[in-house]
Design an enzyme around this catalytic site. Structure first.
Site, PDB file in Angstrom:
ATOM      1  N   THR A  73      34.300  55.852 -66.280  1.00 19.06           N
ATOM      2  CA  THR A  73      33.620  56.711 -67.243  1.00 19.06           C
ATOM      3  C   THR A  73      32.209  56.969 -66.736  1.00 19.06           C
ATOM      4  OG1 THR A  73      32.667  56.868 -69.459  1.00 19.06           O
ATOM      5  CG2 THR A  73      33.100  54.634 -68.655  1.00 19.06           C
TER       6      THR A  73
ATOM      7  N   GLY B 266      36.027  67.337 -64.870  1.00 21.07           N
ATOM      8  CA  GLY B 266      35.328  66.152 -64.358  1.00 21.07           C
ATOM      9  C   GLY B 266      36.230  65.274 -63.510  1.00 21.07           C
ATOM     10  N   ASP B 267      35.865  64.015 -63.423  1.00 19.70           N
ATOM     11  CA  ASP B 267      36.601  63.065 -62.575  1.00 19.70           C
ATOM     12  C   ASP B 267      37.835  62.483 -63.265  1.00 19.70           C
ATOM     13  OD1 ASP B 267      34.697  61.835 -64.362  1.00 19.70           O
ATOM     14  OD2 ASP B 267      35.321  59.928 -63.478  1.00 19.70           O
TER      15      ASP B 267
ATOM     16  N   THR C 226      34.247  58.643 -72.593  1.00 19.36           N
ATOM     17  CA  THR C 226      35.637  58.810 -72.160  1.00 19.36           C
ATOM     18  C   THR C 226      36.362  57.554 -72.613  1.00 19.36           C
ATOM     19  OG1 THR C 226      35.366  60.246 -70.230  1.00 19.36           O
ATOM     20  CG2 THR C 226      36.959  58.532 -69.982  1.00 19.36           C
TER      21      THR C 226
ATOM     22  N   ARG D 100      34.916  73.859 -66.339  1.00 16.68           N
ATOM     23  CA  ARG D 100      34.518  72.641 -65.609  1.00 16.68           C
ATOM     24  C   ARG D 100      35.512  71.486 -65.826  1.00 16.68           C
ATOM     25  NH1 ARG D 100      33.318  67.063 -67.062  1.00 16.68           N
ATOM     26  NH2 ARG D 100      31.869  66.263 -65.535  1.00 16.68           N
TER      27      ARG D 100
HETATM   28  N1  ASP Z   1      33.741  61.248 -66.636  1.00 16.97           N
HETATM   29  C1  ASP Z   1      33.874  62.191 -67.698  1.00 16.97           C
HETATM   30  C2  ASP Z   1      33.616  63.569 -67.172  1.00 16.97           C
HETATM   31  O1  ASP Z   1      32.736  63.739 -66.351  1.00 16.97           O
HETATM   32  C3  ASP Z   1      32.949  61.936 -68.805  1.00 16.97           C
HETATM   33  C4  ASP Z   1      32.765  60.495 -69.078  1.00 16.97           C
HETATM   34  O2  ASP Z   1      33.466  59.637 -68.647  1.00 16.97           O
HETATM   35  O3  ASP Z   1      31.858  60.156 -69.789  1.00 16.97           O
HETATM   36  O4  ASP Z   1      34.271  64.484 -67.604  1.00 16.97           O
END
Ligand code: ASP
Length: 346
Positions: A262, A241-242, A211, A239
């Site tokens: 990340t 994510g955060d 990310t 889906r």
């Molecule tokens: N946090 C991001 C997600 O889960 C991916 C990442 O930061 O690597 O979508």
């Protein structure tokens, strides 16, 4: 009498000179920190040539943000500029280098928060917006909402005259190969475990992280944070994510700190990572280093969550802890401190 007034004049002059000196000495502190994702970054595969590419891009991004801060721009402007450099690069899992979904498309998420106003903007699952972080900023500043998703977010992007691209614009060969590998592994696990979720849990960390993000403190003393991502390789069922979730992947509050995360998003959502770091600082009265280190290397690690954060506090102190093999990261501060690093102990 004459002597007394001469003495008074001299004292006043000395006082004025010394206060000017202390004013000149008192540097206005401004700083920026960025990340290009955490994960199982192999030291063996990291040739000097590959390393140079990453370092150059990180330097370009951090310097762009820093130059803006130096000119007096806001922390919001600085983080947007830095993130856009990384979104436009195929090296990182955001914008052009975004990972593929299970259905061989790209679905992008991003968010931004302003530490002064506590205003925030986020977008999730967008497929045609060239710079998701710019759209998140538009949501924050030009809409009455915090988060927009999918087609609606794209309609809003069109209204805002933001650059739209075909989903194939985000294609890269490297990420396509990575999707094929992830799918093979998933199928193998699925044959053994007969459960998609369980099979997905077994997928290596390298498919679940990557990310870009930035945090900054400007000359006015305001904090901002932003994050942009392609999410997780082979993600399905819409889906999210955060990264677009305020408090999980991004948080900024002038009373405490600004965070961009990340890592394995599901854990960052459940442990409310970004907001937890700032809350610990504020309520426990501890340093930014201690708060971030506890959350990443204790709370998250014990729970099985992998990843890292870049954090800055209102004094410009920066910390960038991670519990993975590496995290692409860089920082620059008006105190002269600057870092570009990938692995631990760098
Ligand atoms: N946090 C991001 C997600 O889960 C991916 C990442 O930061 O690597 O979508």
């Amino acid at each position: 009498m004459k002597n007394t007034s001469l003495f008074t004049l001299l004292t006043a002059a000395i006082f004025a000179a010394s206060s000017m000196l202390s004013y000149a000495d008192e540097k206005v502190n401004f700083a920026i920190a960025i990340h290009g994702g955490a994960g199982a970054i192999s030291q063996k595969k990291m040739t000097p040539a590959i390393r140079e590419k990453y370092e150059n891009k990180l330097a370009e991004a951090v310097n762009k943000g820093y130059a803006l801060l130096e000119k007096g721009a806001s922390s919001e402007q600085a983080i947007i500029a830095a993130i856009k450099v990384m979104e436009d690069s195929p090296l990182f899992n955001a914008g052009r280098g975004a990972v593929y979904t299970y259905d061989e498309e790209h679905e992008l998420d991003a968010s931004i928060m302003n530490g002064k106003t506590l205003n925030a903007g986020a977008v999730s699952g967008v497929k045609t917006v060239k710079s998701p972080i710019t759209l998140a900023q538009s949501v924050m500043n030009n809409s009455v909402h915090v988060m927009l998703s999918g087609k609606g977010a794209e309609t809003f992007a069109r209204q805002e005259n933001l650059a739209l691209v075909d989903n194939q614009y985000f294609n890269t060969e490297r990420r396509y190969k990575s999707l094929q590998k992830a799918k093979e592994k998933l199928q193998k696990q699925l044959r053994e475990l007969k459960d998609y979720q369980a099979a997905h849990q077994k997928l290596d960390v390298e498919y679940k992280v990557g990310t870009v993000g930035a945090v900054a403190l400007d000359k006015q003393g305001n904090l901002a944070a932003g994050t942009s991502t392609g999410g997780m390789t082979a993600k399905r069922f819409g889906r999210i994510g955060d990264s677009p979730i305020i408090g999980a992947g991004t948080y900024a509050n002038n009373n405490s700190c600004a965070v961009s995360a990340t890592g394995h998003g599901e854990y960052f959502i459940r442990y409310h990572v970004a907001a937890d770091i700032c809350a610990r600082m504020q309520y426990q009265n501890i340093s930014v280093q201690e708060a971030a280190d506890t959350v990443i290397n204790k709370v998250l690690l014990e729970a099985g969550g992998t990843g890292g954060v870049v954090v800055i506090d209102k004094q410009g102190n920066i910390t960038m802890p991670f519990n993975t093999e590496g995290m692409y990261r860089a920082s620059r501060s008006s105190t002269g401190q600057s870092t570009i690093a990938i692995f631990k102990n760098e």
